[in-house]
Design a protein around this motif. Structure first.
Motif, PDB file in Angstrom:
ATOM      1  N   VAL A 119      -2.456  25.350  -3.412  1.00 11.65           N
ATOM      2  CA  VAL A 119      -2.632  26.107  -4.658  1.00 11.65           C
ATOM      3  C   VAL A 119      -2.790  25.101  -5.788  1.00 11.65           C
ATOM      4  CG1 VAL A 119      -1.532  27.673  -6.298  1.00 11.65           C
ATOM      5  CG2 VAL A 119      -1.316  28.101  -3.869  1.00 11.65           C
ATOM      6  N   VAL A 120      -3.796  25.321  -6.632  1.00 13.93           N
ATOM      7  CA  VAL A 120      -4.055  24.347  -7.699  1.00 13.93           C
ATOM      8  C   VAL A 120      -4.186  25.062  -9.040  1.00 13.93           C
ATOM      9  CG1 VAL A 120      -5.520  22.422  -8.436  1.00 13.93           C
ATOM     10  CG2 VAL A 120      -5.428  23.025  -6.015  1.00 13.93           C
ATOM     11  N   VAL A 135      -8.663  18.695 -12.758  1.00 16.54           N
ATOM     12  CA  VAL A 135     -10.025  18.691 -12.188  1.00 16.54           C
ATOM     13  C   VAL A 135     -10.006  18.041 -10.805  1.00 16.54           C
ATOM     14  CG1 VAL A 135     -12.350  17.744 -12.518  1.00 16.54           C
ATOM     15  CG2 VAL A 135     -11.071  18.616 -14.477  1.00 16.54           C
ATOM     16  N   ASN A 136      -9.285  16.901 -10.686  1.00 17.06           N
ATOM     17  CA  ASN A 136      -9.251  16.227  -9.390  1.00 17.06           C
ATOM     18  C   ASN A 136      -8.554  17.069  -8.337  1.00 17.06           C
ATOM     19  OD1 ASN A 136     -10.588  14.094 -10.429  1.00 17.06           O
ATOM     20  ND2 ASN A 136      -8.738  12.867 -10.859  1.00 17.06           N
ATOM     21  N   GLY A 137      -7.487  17.747  -8.742  1.00 18.19           N
ATOM     22  CA  GLY A 137      -6.762  18.607  -7.800  1.00 18.19           C
ATOM     23  C   GLY A 137      -7.676  19.698  -7.260  1.00 18.19           C
ATOM     24  N   ILE A 138      -8.459  20.315  -8.157  1.00 16.27           N
ATOM     25  CA  ILE A 138      -9.372  21.380  -7.708  1.00 16.27           C
ATOM     26  C   ILE A 138     -10.460  20.793  -6.819  1.00 16.27           C
ATOM     27  CG2 ILE A 138     -11.093  23.065  -8.464  1.00 16.27           C
ATOM     28  CD1 ILE A 138      -9.301  23.761 -10.777  1.00 16.27           C
ATOM     29  N   ASN A 139     -11.044  19.677  -7.253  1.00 14.70           N
ATOM     30  CA  ASN A 139     -12.114  19.080  -6.439  1.00 14.70           C
ATOM     31  C   ASN A 139     -11.596  18.667  -5.065  1.00 14.70           C
ATOM     32  OD1 ASN A 139     -13.918  19.494  -8.473  1.00 14.70           O
ATOM     33  ND2 ASN A 139     -13.803  17.414  -9.279  1.00 14.70           N
ATOM     34  N   ASP A 140     -10.392  18.092  -5.014  1.00 12.00           N
ATOM     35  CA  ASP A 140      -9.829  17.690  -3.714  1.00 12.00           C
ATOM     36  C   ASP A 140      -9.606  18.907  -2.817  1.00 12.00           C
ATOM     37  OD1 ASP A 140      -9.890  15.133  -4.560  1.00 12.00           O
ATOM     38  OD2 ASP A 140      -7.725  14.946  -4.945  1.00 12.00           O
ATOM     39  N   SER A 141      -9.107  19.984  -3.424  1.00 10.09           N
ATOM     40  CA  SER A 141      -8.831  21.175  -2.603  1.00 10.09           C
ATOM     41  C   SER A 141     -10.128  21.743  -2.029  1.00 10.09           C
ATOM     42  CB  SER A 141      -8.097  22.251  -3.412  1.00 10.09           C
ATOM     43  OG  SER A 141      -8.974  22.877  -4.337  1.00 10.09           O
ATOM     44  N   ALA A 142     -11.239  21.496  -2.732  1.00  9.83           N
ATOM     45  CA  ALA A 142     -12.533  22.009  -2.260  1.00  9.83           C
ATOM     46  C   ALA A 142     -13.040  21.231  -1.052  1.00  9.83           C
ATOM     47  CB  ALA A 142     -13.564  21.961  -3.388  1.00  9.83           C
ATOM     48  N   THR A 194       0.629  22.573 -16.553  1.00 12.56           N
ATOM     49  CA  THR A 194       1.278  23.699 -15.874  1.00 12.56           C
ATOM     50  C   THR A 194       1.708  23.320 -14.446  1.00 12.56           C
ATOM     51  OG1 THR A 194      -0.941  24.490 -15.316  1.00 12.56           O
ATOM     52  CG2 THR A 194       0.129  25.570 -17.146  1.00 12.56           C
ATOM     53  N   TYR A 195       1.433  22.056 -14.093  1.00 11.84           N
ATOM     54  CA  TYR A 195       1.709  21.609 -12.720  1.00 11.84           C
ATOM     55  C   TYR A 195       3.192  21.750 -12.354  1.00 11.84           C
ATOM     56  CZ  TYR A 195       2.454  18.392  -8.834  1.00 11.84           C
ATOM     57  OH  TYR A 195       2.841  17.838  -7.645  1.00 11.84           O
ATOM     58  N   GLY A 228      -6.354  28.430  -9.923  1.00 11.91           N
ATOM     59  CA  GLY A 228      -6.295  29.227 -11.150  1.00 11.91           C
ATOM     60  C   GLY A 228      -6.210  28.310 -12.348  1.00 11.91           C
ATOM     61  N   GLY A 229      -5.865  28.901 -13.487  1.00 14.89           N
ATOM     62  CA  GLY A 229      -5.767  28.102 -14.706  1.00 14.89           C
ATOM     63  C   GLY A 229      -4.423  28.338 -15.365  1.00 14.89           C
ATOM     64  N   ARG A 230      -4.448  29.080 -16.460  1.00 13.03           N
ATOM     65  CA  ARG A 230      -3.210  29.292 -17.231  1.00 13.03           C
ATOM     66  C   ARG A 230      -2.379  30.468 -16.709  1.00 13.03           C
ATOM     67  NH1 ARG A 230      -2.094  25.365 -19.978  1.00 13.03           N
ATOM     68  NH2 ARG A 230      -3.761  24.247 -21.007  1.00 13.03           N
ATOM     69  N   ASN A 231      -2.994  31.348 -15.945  1.00 10.18           N
ATOM     70  CA  ASN A 231      -2.269  32.553 -15.512  1.00 10.18           C
ATOM     71  C   ASN A 231      -1.394  32.246 -14.290  1.00 10.18           C
ATOM     72  OD1 ASN A 231      -1.404  35.109 -14.885  1.00 10.18           O
ATOM     73  ND2 ASN A 231      -3.406  36.069 -15.207  1.00 10.18           N
ATOM     74  N   LEU A 232      -0.271  31.580 -14.560  1.00  5.42           N
ATOM     75  CA  LEU A 232       0.603  31.137 -13.462  1.00  5.42           C
ATOM     76  C   LEU A 232       1.274  32.299 -12.749  1.00  5.42           C
ATOM     77  CD1 LEU A 232       2.505  27.866 -14.301  1.00  5.42           C
ATOM     78  CD2 LEU A 232       0.285  28.217 -13.225  1.00  5.42           C
ATOM     79  N   ASP A 233       1.621  33.349 -13.498  1.00  7.86           N
ATOM     80  CA  ASP A 233       2.293  34.490 -12.859  1.00  7.86           C
ATOM     81  C   ASP A 233       1.428  35.039 -11.731  1.00  7.86           C
ATOM     82  OD1 ASP A 233       4.399  34.243 -14.522  1.00  7.86           O
ATOM     83  OD2 ASP A 233       3.828  35.890 -15.869  1.00  7.86           O
TER      84      ASP A 233
END
Ligand code: NDP
Length: 389
Positions: A54-55, A80-87, A61-62, A35-40
């Motif tokens: 979860v990224v 960006v790296n966290g999302i790419n790694d999770s992929a 916001t980490y 996700g992005g900014r919507n942490l809830d």
């Protein structure tokens, strides 16, 4: 059990995907949520679906995400790296529903790791269609269109000989300003543009629908997904948004796909592919609907659409430049720095400046080249906005 990753889980498409997963939890295991900014929302979904990773897209916001998921055993990442790694985590099926060019790399990585890719993120195909197709082919994974129009074309083509395609007709609702005059559209505000008559979507795609930048991206996406030429792709305005697309064959026949304006149909089709299963969408009552209307789009009101056909002719990296310049122009419109019709002016100026023809000889299958051209489009668009507005 099908193992899933959902990129852009907190958005409109991501939530519709999770809604379908929730209804059949025994069939699926969610492994990655981003996700992005919507942490809830991200935290709620993480606690419900218990993925491995979860990224959040943003580094700032980490810490909060980590604290809110502490003790759950869920791995937390960011940026960006966290999302790419999770992929890179191997799954069977991935939903690409991040908005904008940020969705490109995770989609490529997911395919490289063996996932069939459900493609809502049309920007990937617009910026890097050849690379996306090559990656799908080399890794023997399916590229499943989720845009309702492209899902419709995909479904109309099942069992057909693609060489027999004469044309593809994409329908457009006409967006928020379908019945507005040019003068009214010129003065339109972001709030007015972010209201869609038929579809409930994220803010950016809703504004893109009003300007027809969305349809323009879809025209380019159709070319890339189905290997069509510019003259084979038509757009008609269809206010009811129920007939999503038609495929015309050499014998003059048209195969149409009709369904409710509910993205869960196209998402569910991609999720169940190659099978069809029950989906909780409205069943259309054609007698009640009564009529379907069609008209030609007005290219003066919708210059974005005219520019899309320039992109089809130019080829090369013009899609990457078109999309990135559009993203910057859209930011500027949302921030009320430029007017509604100025968005297309910015994109046109950038396309003219880049001399795309001379650049199209570089390797279009190279991600770095695509990202460089994406970056150039952004820089030029910012300069054009600075210069002219
Ligand atoms: P939304 O704006 O509703 O959601 C976008 C998602 O991407 C959210 O999860 C958001 O996180 C996340 N996100 C935003 N910026 C970034 C970033 N820089 N890096 C990583 N993640 C980010 O969009 P939609 O769901 O409407 O659309 C998603 C994609 O699907 C788009 O490409 C759109 O064109 C396409 N599409 C959408 C349709 C629709 O009906 N909505 C129909 C057909 C295609 P957060 O919200 O937490 O900040």
């Amino acid at each position: 059990m099908k193992h899933l990753s959902i990129f852009g889980a907190t958005g409109s498409i991501g939530q519709s995907t999770l809604d379908l997963v929730r209804r059949n939890k025994e069939l699926y295991s969610v492994e990655v949520l981003t996700g992005g900014r919507n942490l809830d929302r991200l935290v709620d979904n993480a606690l419900e679906f218990r993925p491995k990773i979860v990224v959040t897209a943003y580094e700032d916001t980490y810490q909060e995400l980590k604290e809110r998921l502490s003790g759950t055993g869920i791995e937390v990442g960011s940026g960006v790296n966290g999302i790419n790694d999770s992929a890179s985590l191997p799954v069977d099926w991935a939903m690409s529903a991040i908005v904008g060019a940020a969705g490109l790399e995770p989609g490529l990585r997911a395919m490289q790791s063996g996932a069939d890719l459900a493609l809502a993120n049309k920007e990937s195909m617009v910026a890097a269609g050849p690379l996306m197709r090559q990656t799908s082919f080399e890794n023997d994974v399916a590229l499943l269109p989720v845009d309702s129009e492209h899902s419709a074309v995909f479904q109309a083509l099942i069992g057909e000989d693609r060489k027999a395609i004469e044309r593809v007709i994409l329908t457009a609702s006409g967006g928020a300003f379908r019945d507005w005059s040019l003068a009214e559209i010129t003065a339109a505000t972001p709030e007015q543009a972010a209201t869609h008559p038929n579809w409930d979507m994220g803010q950016r795609i809703t504004i893109d629908s009003a300007s027809m930048f969305n349809k323009a991206l879809e025209v380019i996406e159709a070319k890339e997904l189905f290997n069509l030429s510019a003259s084979q792709i038509e757009v008609v305005v269809h206010p009811q948004s129920m007939l999503h697309a038609l495929v015309g064959f050499q014998d003059g026949g048209l195969m149409a796909h009709i369904g409710p304006a509910d993205m869960r149909h196209a998402i569910g089709f991609a999720l169940n592919y190659p099978n069809r299963s029950y989906l909780p969408v409205e069943r259309l009552d054609l007698v009640k609907i009564g009529r379907f209307d069609f008209s030609a789009p007005d290219l003066v009101k919708y210059p974005a659409l005219r520019l899309a056909y320039d992109v089809l002719e130019l080829g090369g990296f013009s899609g990457a430049v078109y999309n990135s310049a559009k993203e910057i122009a859209l930011d500027a419109f949302i921030a009320q720095r430029i007017g509604f019709l100025d968005m297309a002016k910015v994109v046109e100026a950038v396309l003219e400046r880049v001399f795309i023809k001379s650049m199209s000889k570089e390797n279009i299958f190279c991600l770095e080249n695509v990202l460089n051209m994406d970056h150039t489009g952004r820089i030029y668009a910012k300069e054009e906005i600075e210069k002219k507005f």
